[in-house]
Design a protein around this motif. Structure first.
Motif, PDB file in Angstrom:
ATOM      1  N   LEU A   1       0.334  37.056  30.450  1.00 31.17           N
ATOM      2  CA  LEU A   1       0.641  36.799  29.044  1.00 31.17           C
ATOM      3  C   LEU A   1       0.370  38.030  28.182  1.00 31.17           C
ATOM      4  N   LYS A   2      -0.769  38.719  28.453  1.00 30.93           N
ATOM      5  CA  LYS A   2      -1.123  39.898  27.664  1.00 30.93           C
ATOM      6  C   LYS A   2      -0.111  41.018  27.868  1.00 30.93           C
ATOM      7  N   MET A   3       0.361  41.173  29.112  1.00 32.54           N
ATOM      8  CA  MET A   3       1.269  42.284  29.402  1.00 32.54           C
ATOM      9  C   MET A   3       2.640  42.106  28.768  1.00 32.54           C
ATOM     10  N   ILE A   4       3.114  40.827  28.658  1.00 30.22           N
ATOM     11  CA  ILE A   4       4.438  40.617  28.048  1.00 30.22           C
ATOM     12  C   ILE A   4       4.329  40.249  26.561  1.00 30.22           C
ATOM     13  N   ARG A   5       3.076  40.319  26.013  1.00 26.08           N
ATOM     14  CA  ARG A   5       2.838  40.072  24.584  1.00 26.08           C
ATOM     15  C   ARG A   5       3.390  38.711  24.137  1.00 26.08           C
ATOM     16  N   SER A   6       3.067  37.632  24.904  1.00 31.16           N
ATOM     17  CA  SER A   6       3.571  36.287  24.584  1.00 31.16           C
ATOM     18  C   SER A   6       2.433  35.281  24.553  1.00 31.16           C
ATOM     19  N   GLN A   7       2.740  34.087  24.029  1.00 30.79           N
ATOM     20  CA  GLN A   7       1.775  32.995  23.976  1.00 30.79           C
ATOM     21  C   GLN A   7       2.135  31.954  25.025  1.00 30.79           C
ATOM     22  N   LYS A   8       1.167  31.081  25.317  1.00 33.67           N
ATOM     23  CA  LYS A   8       1.334  30.042  26.341  1.00 33.67           C
ATOM     24  C   LYS A   8       2.552  29.166  26.058  1.00 33.67           C
TER      25      LYS A   8
ATOM     26  N   ILE B   1      12.073  46.850  29.867  1.00 33.58           N
ATOM     27  CA  ILE B   1      11.622  47.273  28.548  1.00 33.58           C
ATOM     28  C   ILE B   1      12.418  46.528  27.478  1.00 33.58           C
ATOM     29  N   THR B   2      11.681  45.896  26.548  1.00 26.50           N
ATOM     30  CA  THR B   2      12.283  45.254  25.376  1.00 26.50           C
ATOM     31  C   THR B   2      11.511  45.720  24.148  1.00 26.50           C
ATOM     32  N   ASP B   3      11.853  45.128  23.001  1.00 29.96           N
ATOM     33  CA  ASP B   3      11.124  45.481  21.780  1.00 29.96           C
ATOM     34  C   ASP B   3       9.679  45.008  21.835  1.00 29.96           C
ATOM     35  N   GLU B   4       9.438  43.944  22.617  1.00 28.81           N
ATOM     36  CA  GLU B   4       8.092  43.365  22.670  1.00 28.81           C
ATOM     37  C   GLU B   4       7.233  43.930  23.795  1.00 28.81           C
ATOM     38  N   MET B   5       7.840  44.429  24.868  1.00 23.51           N
ATOM     39  CA  MET B   5       7.037  44.821  26.030  1.00 23.51           C
ATOM     40  C   MET B   5       7.707  45.940  26.815  1.00 23.51           C
ATOM     41  N   GLY B   6       6.899  46.559  27.653  1.00 20.66           N
ATOM     42  CA  GLY B   6       7.369  47.543  28.624  1.00 20.66           C
ATOM     43  C   GLY B   6       6.550  47.381  29.891  1.00 20.66           C
ATOM     44  N   VAL B   7       7.182  46.826  30.925  1.00 22.87           N
ATOM     45  CA  VAL B   7       6.438  46.487  32.139  1.00 22.87           C
ATOM     46  C   VAL B   7       7.211  46.923  33.380  1.00 22.87           C
ATOM     47  N   LEU B   8       6.455  47.010  34.490  1.00 22.76           N
ATOM     48  CA  LEU B   8       7.038  47.252  35.808  1.00 22.76           C
ATOM     49  C   LEU B   8       6.976  45.934  36.562  1.00 22.76           C
ATOM     50  N   VAL B   9       8.128  45.452  37.096  1.00 20.40           N
ATOM     51  CA  VAL B   9       8.223  44.080  37.610  1.00 20.40           C
ATOM     52  C   VAL B   9       8.614  44.082  39.088  1.00 20.40           C
ATOM     53  N   ASP B  10       7.937  43.207  39.866  1.00 10.92           N
ATOM     54  CA  ASP B  10       8.322  42.902  41.246  1.00 10.92           C
ATOM     55  C   ASP B  10       8.789  41.451  41.295  1.00 10.92           C
ATOM     56  N   TYR B  11       9.963  41.218  41.914  1.00 11.34           N
ATOM     57  CA  TYR B  11      10.503  39.864  42.068  1.00 11.34           C
ATOM     58  C   TYR B  11      10.450  39.496  43.550  1.00 11.34           C
TER      59      TYR B  11
END
Length: 703
Positions: free
Chosen positions: A153-160, A193-203
């Protein structure tokens, strides 16, 4: 919890040696049986793996140690690690409050009970997700997010409320998620990368079996914050830059540089390499052993092999079958465990005479400069008390002083007159633990015997005629806690030797006229220019005293055995005089070379006196070899040998020595006839050569 487990308990079925499974399980359908020895359980067997009529030996072959099983005790709380212990075992043994074994339960049954009791034991899945430092999101088959952890949640800057139950494609890459569900393949290191977050993702897909095939039943999304990735990227760039710097350095070095691993395989080389030596492109040898090239006869010897064998720096001249000679220096590099990690080999074609000569001359100039600077750094203390040297022999003496200075053992300094024995004694005091205490010197040979005793031991009031009315404290008491330097100890009478021996043995002194011993703590440093061993043999020096003072011997070499110290000492003495009288005198290189050739029977004291004489009589700022030679008398009997202190071409060295010999002979014998007789050549040869010497000197003088 325990009541629920009791309902799932299975009984402990025990068999002993010579029993068969069929006999025990005829009325029981247990999945596991337990083996017993001396009334104790020691193993368990899964009954589905063995036949009912198996004999004891066959049962033993399927047995598992009972110590591996997890035990659940009634009344004890469940811990998080216990859950993972349960996951690793097929069954769990159960004991009551009295630690009595009452049965076993299957792993699946206790896990079901654990997961049912969420309020008491905590949410296992949440606990597992929270313990993972990376962000994690669980996606079901409809691509909905059904679980997550706080890190995610912290990494994507979102709430539950924005995440739980949301379509994962609205938060993460729709293209990547669809690809994972369609192909069942993992996709790693995808930047999102979006306006809210920048992350490296594994699917990663979650696969389940559907008949004989597997299908995607969901997905796990692992998220890593880009600042962490950026830190790693910065570090990688730093490493890359270091690699570029290393390559740039290797490219600019004139020598050939090879980097070899601990197995002798070439892993890197400089751009400049000796192509005639290798005959092939060095890139073709990357990853190959250089040891094989020696065996193939390409060159000999192999510096790589020598470094691996000796585990130290090695310098060799390698020769190819074509006659090319290469000077190679191999330096080993070890890791923290002392294992050979790398070998750095620097090579140069020594057949290139012009380049070698030029660099050797530059090296000598730098070496002379570094000698002077190093000597200055080593001797930053008082100019009058510092030890001036550059020779290996004196370096060993200083290293000995470093070691013995930590102790208070008696030291015996031996050496010829004028070698600086008192200066060495002061160095021991300066570097030792007694450096803040007294250092006293007494010359045993300069004081009459009847006075020496009172000077050393002191005396009481009225001890003898002419004694001071107040008495006198001797050198031993005055030096208490410090160091007493007994110079010329070989001059002490045998009667006084007995008293000195007692002081060394008992660590106490009895003043003249007294019977009460005074305890002392004094380190004795003795010095002599006599052969004490010979004096012991002759009976003029007590053997027991000799061994008492010869605990730590220091033998100071005479100046003739360390000629490389002469230029430094000469420079030191002339600079002291320059400073005192505001002059700028200095020696020419040939003058210093001439000073090195002299034997110096009077050692440093003679050298110091000569420098002062040259200083007083000098007419020019530069003191040349012509001036120096007027004050030195060399042995021309053939017993002494000329000394070369630096590398130079052989022809130049011959001319240099010939010029000095002829000049010295003319100055000493005044006529060419006598000079020719001393040199063993013809008079005409001396006359001709001396004329050429004078012509060269006239040409070199400024107009």
């Amino acid at each position: 919890m325990f009541e629920a487990i009791q309902s799932k308990l299975k009984p402990i079925i025990v068999i002993s040696e010579n029993q068969r499974i069929k006999e025990k399980l005829i009325d029981d359908q247990s999945d596991y049986i337990f083996l017993e020895r001396n009334h104790e359980l020691y193993a368990y067997v899964y009954t589905k793996e063995v036949q009912y009529d198996a004999n004891w030996e066959e049962i033993q072959s399927y047995a598992n140690p009972i110590e591996e099983l997890v035990i659940f005790n009634e009344g004890k709380d469940l811990s998080f690690p216990f859950i993972f212990q349960v996951l690793g075992q097929p069954i769990i043994l159960v004991k009551d409050r009295n630690s009595k074994l009452i049965g076993y339960i299957h792993r699946e049954d206790i896990l079901i009970e654990l997961l049912k009791r969420e309020n008491q034991n905590g949410d296992f899945i949440k606990l597992l997700l929270t313990s993972i430092p990376l962000g994690m999101f669980i996606v079901d088959r409809d691509k909905k997010i059904v679980n997550y952890n706080d890190s995610g949640l912290k990494m994507i800057r979102s709430q539950k409320e924005d995440v739980l139950g949301a379509d994962a494609r609205s938060i993460f890459s729709e293209e990547h998620l669809n690809s994972v569900f369609l192909t069942g393949k993992t996709m790693l290191n995808q930047i999102h990368i979006t306006d809210e977050m920048g992350v490296l993702v594994d699917y990663s897909p979650v696969m389940v079996r559907d008949g004989e095939k597997e299908k995607v039943d969901g997905a796990v999304i692992i998220v890593q914050d880009l600042p962490m990735v950026e830190e790693m990227a910065v570090e990688m760039d730093f490493v890359k830059n270091l690699n570029h710097d290393l390559n740039a350095i290797l490219a600019t070095i004139y020598d050939e540089i090879l980097i070899v691993n601990g197995e002798g395989e070439l892993i890197r080389h400089s751009e400049n390499y000796i192509s005639d030596f290798w005959r092939i492109n060095l890139k073709e040898l990357i990853g190959k052993s250089l040891l094989d090239l020696e065996q193939a006869g390409l060159f000999t010897p192999s510096v790589t092999r020598l470094v691996m064998e000796k585990r130290e720096k090695v310098s060799v001249v390698q020769e190819t079958d074509s006659g090319l000679k290469i000077l190679s220096i191999g330096n080993p590099i070890f890791n923290e465990d002392g294992e050979l990690l790398r070998i750095v080999i620097a090579s140069r074609d020594i057949t290139e005479h012009t380049k070698l000569k030029s660099e050797l001359e530059k090296t000598k100039e730098k070496s002379d400069k570094y000698k002077e600077e190093l000597n200055h750094l080593k001797n930053k203390e008082s100019p009058s008390d510092r030890i001036i040297y550059s020779s290996q022999k004196m370096e060993k003496i200083i290293m000995q002083i470093e070691k013995l200075a930590k102790f208070s053992s008696t030291v015996l300094i031996q050496g010829e007159s004028g070698v600086g024995k008192e200066l060495i004694a002061k160095e021991v005091h300066k570097r030792g633990s007694r450096s803040k205490n007294t250092f006293l010197t007494i010359n045993c040979g300069a004081i009459p015997e009847n006075l020496l005793e009172s000077e050393l031991f002191g005396y009481t009031k009225g001890a003898f005629t002419g004694a001071d009315n107040n008495g006198k404290i001797g050198y031993f008491q005055r030096a208490n806690g410090g160091i007493l330097f007994l110079d010329e100890i070989g001059e002490i009478s045998q009667q006084l030797q007995v008293k000195l021996l007692r002081v060394l043995q008992e660590n106490e002194v009895v003043p003249i006229g007294s019977t009460d011993p005074v305890p002392i703590d004094v380190q004795i440093i003795a010095a002599t220019n006599k052969n004490l061993e010979k004096m012991v043999e002759d009976g003029t020096f007590r053997e027991d005293l000799y061994y008492r003072i010869n605990v730590i011997p220091l033998n100071i070499p005479p100046l003739r055995e360390r000629p490389e110290d002469v230029p430094l000492l000469a420079h030191h003495f002339i600079q002291k005089l320059n400073k005192k009288y505001q002059k700028k005198y200095h020696f020419s290189p040939d003058a210093l070379s001439l000073l090195e050739l002299y034997a110096w029977p009077g050692n440093i004291r003679e050298l110091q006196n000569l420098i002062e004489r040259l200083f007083i009589t000098a007419e020019d700022d530069v003191i040349t070899s012509d001036v120096v030679s007027q004050f030195l008398r060399f042995d021309v009997s053939g017993k002494s040998k000329p000394m070369i202190t630096g590398i130079m071409p052989l022809q130049k060295a011959q001319e240099y020595v010939e010029e000095q010999l002829i000049t010295l002979a003319i100055q000493q014998y005044k006529t060419t006839t006598k000079a020719a007789r001393a040199l063993g050549i013809s008079q005409s040869a001396v006359s001709r050569k001396y004329k050429k010497i004078q012509e060269r000197k006239n040409q070199s003088r400024p107009v």
